[in-house]
Design a protein around this motif. Structure first.
Motif, mmCIF file in Angstrom:
data_model
loop_
_atom_site.group_PDB
_atom_site.id
_atom_site.type_symbol
_atom_site.label_atom_id
_atom_site.label_comp_id
_atom_site.label_asym_id
_atom_site.label_seq_id
_atom_site.Cartn_x
_atom_site.Cartn_y
_atom_site.Cartn_z
ATOM 1 N N PRO A 34 -13.153 -4.764 63.359
ATOM 2 C CA PRO A 34 -13.749 -3.592 63.998
ATOM 3 C C PRO A 34 -14.027 -2.475 62.983
ATOM 4 O O PRO A 34 -13.511 -2.500 61.857
ATOM 5 C CB PRO A 34 -12.669 -3.164 64.991
ATOM 6 N N PRO A 35 -14.806 -1.474 63.382
ATOM 7 C CA PRO A 35 -15.105 -0.348 62.480
ATOM 8 C C PRO A 35 -13.864 0.402 61.999
ATOM 9 O O PRO A 35 -13.930 1.080 60.972
ATOM 10 C CB PRO A 35 -15.995 0.564 63.333
ATOM 11 N N THR A 36 -12.747 0.262 62.681
ATOM 12 C CA THR A 36 -11.520 0.950 62.272
ATOM 13 C C THR A 36 -10.753 0.226 61.162
ATOM 14 O O THR A 36 -9.787 0.768 60.626
ATOM 15 C CB THR A 36 -10.581 1.103 63.481
ATOM 16 N N HIS A 37 -11.168 -0.964 60.805
ATOM 17 C CA HIS A 37 -10.477 -1.763 59.785
ATOM 18 C C HIS A 37 -10.801 -1.213 58.392
ATOM 19 O O HIS A 37 -11.933 -0.806 58.125
ATOM 20 C CB HIS A 37 -10.915 -3.223 59.890
ATOM 21 N N LYS A 38 -9.824 -1.220 57.492
ATOM 22 C CA LYS A 38 -10.004 -0.734 56.121
ATOM 23 C C LYS A 38 -11.140 -1.429 55.373
ATOM 24 O O LYS A 38 -11.765 -0.839 54.498
ATOM 25 C CB LYS A 38 -8.730 -0.967 55.296
ATOM 26 N N TYR A 40 -13.882 -2.709 56.658
ATOM 27 C CA TYR A 40 -15.146 -2.670 57.383
ATOM 28 C C TYR A 40 -16.291 -2.335 56.422
ATOM 29 O O TYR A 40 -16.213 -1.384 55.649
ATOM 30 C CB TYR A 40 -15.070 -1.629 58.502
ATOM 31 N N TYR A 81 -19.032 -5.101 64.984
ATOM 32 C CA TYR A 81 -17.966 -5.684 64.166
ATOM 33 C C TYR A 81 -18.572 -6.169 62.856
ATOM 34 O O TYR A 81 -19.732 -6.569 62.805
ATOM 35 C CB TYR A 81 -17.297 -6.853 64.890
ATOM 36 N N ASN A 140 -5.162 -4.919 55.913
ATOM 37 C CA ASN A 140 -5.393 -3.702 56.698
ATOM 38 C C ASN A 140 -4.120 -2.857 56.841
ATOM 39 O O ASN A 140 -4.189 -1.652 56.921
ATOM 40 C CB ASN A 140 -5.941 -4.058 58.082
#
Length: 143
Positions: A34-38, A40, A81, A140
């Motif tokens: 997801p966009p919140t992953h380091k 990304y 994603y 992550n």
């Protein structure tokens, strides 16, 4: 022939994963973050520490398919994603002719066969995607 989604699932870490079967008789595996992953939107060159069969060779939200948007999962809830993927169509990887017949109902238009080739089965690809997912989660949560 178009690629077909052979299996879609959520990994233990909660990432969407998909194995696609190519129109040439090989499998491709993807894991989405997801966009919140380091990691990304990181380029493949920044992800060389992720180990998988012949290394990652795909990183994008989508890939071209005759100039149409084609998401690895074909599920719009994962449109943003970032998918990381690999393919099993390298040297020593064999076409899965029986899988091709089962999925497409016919023989591949060209069967390529060399000594010592190995069919990368659906189970192999699922295990590989699950391994990538674990590595992504570890990276992550690392500080």
């Amino acid at each position: 022939m178009k690629d077909l989604v052979e299996k879609f699932w959520l990994t233990e870490e909660g990432y969407p994963a998909v194995v696609r079967f190519s129109g040439l008789g090989y499998r491709l595996g993807y894991v989405g973050i997801p966009p919140t992953h380091k990691l990304y939107k990181k380029d493949l060159r920044e992800l060389e520490n992720i180990k998988c069969h012949h290394g990652l060779d795909f990183s994008s939200t989508q890939f071209n398919d005759n100039e149409r948007k084609n998401y690895p999962t074909k599920d719009p809830k994962y449109d943003d994603y970032w998918f990381l993927g690999f393919c099993a169509d390298h040297c020593w990887d064999a076409q899965d002719v029986d899988g091709y017949k089962r999925l497409y109902g016919e023989e591949p238009f060209e069967v390529i066969s060399y000594e010592y080739q190995i069919i990368r089965t659906l189970d192999f690809m699922v295990d590989s995607c699950n391994s990538i997912s674990k590595q992504l989660e570890e990276l992550n949560t690392k500080r």
